[in-house]
Design a protein around this motif. Structure first.
Motif, PDB file in Angstrom:
ATOM      1  N   ASN A 108      13.087  39.130 -25.074  1.00 50.37           N
ATOM      2  CA  ASN A 108      12.134  38.608 -24.099  1.00 50.37           C
ATOM      3  C   ASN A 108      11.808  36.823 -24.489  1.00 50.37           C
ATOM      4  O   ASN A 108      11.623  36.455 -23.318  1.00 50.37           O
ATOM      5  N   MET A 109      12.015  36.528 -25.661  1.00 48.16           N
ATOM      6  CA  MET A 109      11.911  35.182 -25.762  1.00 48.16           C
ATOM      7  C   MET A 109      12.934  34.396 -25.014  1.00 48.16           C
ATOM      8  O   MET A 109      12.811  33.453 -24.384  1.00 48.16           O
ATOM      9  N   VAL A 110      14.081  35.144 -25.205  1.00 44.52           N
ATOM     10  CA  VAL A 110      15.477  34.438 -24.397  1.00 44.52           C
ATOM     11  C   VAL A 110      15.068  34.319 -22.915  1.00 44.52           C
ATOM     12  O   VAL A 110      15.116  33.410 -22.148  1.00 44.52           O
ATOM     13  N   THR A 111      14.340  35.239 -22.267  1.00 48.65           N
ATOM     14  CA  THR A 111      13.945  35.597 -20.890  1.00 48.65           C
ATOM     15  C   THR A 111      13.054  34.519 -20.511  1.00 48.65           C
ATOM     16  O   THR A 111      13.044  33.777 -19.758  1.00 48.65           O
ATOM     17  N   GLY A 112      12.019  34.348 -21.400  1.00 52.51           N
ATOM     18  CA  GLY A 112      10.742  33.368 -21.185  1.00 52.51           C
ATOM     19  C   GLY A 112      11.215  32.059 -21.126  1.00 52.51           C
ATOM     20  O   GLY A 112      10.821  31.177 -20.343  1.00 52.51           O
ATOM     21  N   ALA A 113      12.332  31.545 -22.071  1.00 61.01           N
ATOM     22  CA  ALA A 113      12.628  30.142 -22.181  1.00 61.01           C
ATOM     23  C   ALA A 113      13.680  29.669 -21.270  1.00 61.01           C
ATOM     24  O   ALA A 113      13.973  28.608 -21.381  1.00 61.01           O
ATOM     25  N   SER A 114      14.455  30.734 -20.774  1.00 65.39           N
ATOM     26  CA  SER A 114      15.725  30.283 -19.871  1.00 65.39           C
ATOM     27  C   SER A 114      15.412  29.460 -18.809  1.00 65.39           C
ATOM     28  O   SER A 114      16.105  28.607 -18.527  1.00 65.39           O
ATOM     29  N   THR A 115      13.945  29.307 -18.437  1.00 64.48           N
ATOM     30  CA  THR A 115      13.776  28.301 -17.308  1.00 64.48           C
ATOM     31  C   THR A 115      13.004  27.169 -17.701  1.00 64.48           C
ATOM     32  O   THR A 115      12.315  26.517 -16.679  1.00 64.48           O
TER      33      THR A 115
END
Length: 444
Positions: A108-115
């Protein structure tokens, strides 16, 4: 007075940022403090938090409850899902992604930081830099987040001592520099007490830098996607077949990067067919120019085969197509990724069959060394992969485009997301090895 200030600002005043950190480092409290002290919380929201806090025997409002919305989050006292919050000050608008700190929810950290254009990484002043801190720094580096803020939290629990902050800031900055993080800003804070979050702290007169909010309001943000390589992934084909438009054929999608103009020569990939843009429709109205993040319908001069998953690009700036993809990935599934694994690769709006041909290395977060040829990646591992796809893909390097240089790997049996990948990204250059996967019916 506020109107004058707003009008004096440049047109682009939006910052997307994410928070990250280990469990109990105080991310949700920091976010709640930002929202509360910047007057971005509605009265009924604050009253609901005060009632919930009182029912749990707390004297004051638990500001973490402003973001931890799931029942499981409230019961366990941890953040599980990515919580998006929108708020604004007279100087800038913000989209905030509060991401989980537990290692189980690194995906979920990857998802949140991707943009994100900035990541706030929290560290408990009592514990210093821990493994999850290093993991989040590595992910921020992989995702090429241009700005990283190190928020050393709970300074009130170490008597606001400057040497404690200085040691943590030095260790983290050295580690982040090795990862290639371009900029680190360290700020000592107490999210619970409000020190250096919105207002300067009276307890740390030795610190002369900005508060968290001041830095968020003033950090330079480069919204230059309109000047990147132009890319339009086709989402669907529009054929209304009405009496008014019997021959209408439009190709709809959201522009991933760059700018498109009527009359421009374009190429459709992966087929390589060329034509020109005869028209662009935006919200049902014709326009001469369209740019990144706008959802448009493009009309072409020639009747060529274009379908969902194709990529429309300027002919003079077309990326190469390839069936061999090399990338750095963050594995997010409980099921391991192994050499020979048959997967689906989703790039933009296109999904193709693929095989993991090799896993050249896995990154060891403690010392940034590479473990060669591990054969598999477990949940939350970061490593290099070589993938062979069934069809050619027009991929950019992630360094050139975070949108068209990224992909995900999917389990074909149940649709589970396995891995998030960044094309061409690498912490080092491991020696090339022979493909290790055997032919088993998915030989491309």
């Amino acid at each position: 007075m506020s109107t004058t200030t707003t009008e004096a600002l440049p047109a682009t005043t939006l910052l997307r940022f994410a928070t990250a950190g280990s469990v109990d480092d105080g991310k949700s409290t920091l976010v709640g403090r930002l929202l509360h002290d910047s007057k971005s919380v509605l009265t009924d929201q604050l009253e609901a938090v005060e009632r919930a806090s009182a029912s749990r025997g707390q004297e004051g409002p638990d500001l973490a409850l402003l973001t931890d919305g799931l029942r499981a989050e409230r019961e366990q006292g941890i953040t599980i899902d990515v919580a998006y919050r929108y708020f604004a000050t007279p100087r800038r608008r913000f989209i905030l992604a509060d991401t989980p700190g537990h290692v189980q929810y690194t995906r979920n950290m990857v998802t949140g930081a991707s943009t994100a254009e900035l990541t706030v990484i929290l560290v408990d002043a009592r514990n210093g830099v821990v493994e999850q801190t290093r993991r989040h720094a590595a992910i921020a580096a992989l995702l090429r987040v241009p700005h990283v803020v190190l928020a050393v939290n709970k300074m009130d629990l170490v008597a606001y001592e400057e040497p404690v902050f200085a040691a943590i800031a030095e260790e983290f900055t050295a580690y982040a520099t090795e990862l290639g993080v371009p900029e680190v800003t360290a700020i000592p804070i107490s999210a619970l007490a409000g020190d250096n979050v919105v207002e300067p702290s009276a307890n740390m007169d030795w610190y002369g830098g900005p508060t968290v909010l001041e830095h968020l309001e003033t950090v330079p943000v480069s919204h230059d996607l309109a000047h990147c390589h132009a890319r339009l992934p086709v989402q669907f084909v529009i054929r209304p077949q009405t009496a008014d438009h019997p021959d209408y054929r439009g190709y709809a999608g959201q522009i991933a990067a760059g700018t498109f103009r009527v009359g421009e020569a374009v190429t459709v990939l992966p087929s390589g067919r060329t034509t020109r843009i005869s028209g662009i429709d935006l919200l049902g109205e014709p326009v001469d120019t369209a740019w990144t993040t706008q959802s448009v319908t493009v009309l072409l001069e020639d009747d060529i085969d274009v379908s969902r998953g194709d990529l429309i690009v300027p002919t003079k700036d077309a990326p190469p197509t390839t069936q061999d993809v090399e990338a750095t990935v963050c594995h997010v599934a409980d099921q391991p990724l192994t050499v020979g694994h048959r997967v689906l690769l989703k790039h933009g709006t296109r999904t193709v069959k693929a095989i993991v041909k090799d896993i050249p290395s896995r990154l060891t977060l403690d010392d940034l060394s590479l473990h060669p040829h591990p054969g598999r990646l477990a949940a939350n591992d970061i490593g290099r992969v070589k993938i062979r796809t069934a069809e050619p893909l027009p991929v950019d390097a992630y360094a050139d485009s975070r949108r068209t240089g990224s992909f995900i790997l999917i389990d074909p049996s149940d649709g589970t997301t396995l891995t998030a990948g960044m094309v061409g990204e690498s912490f080092a250059s491991p020696e090339p090895v022979k493909d290790a996967a055997e032919d088993d019916g998915w030989d491309f």
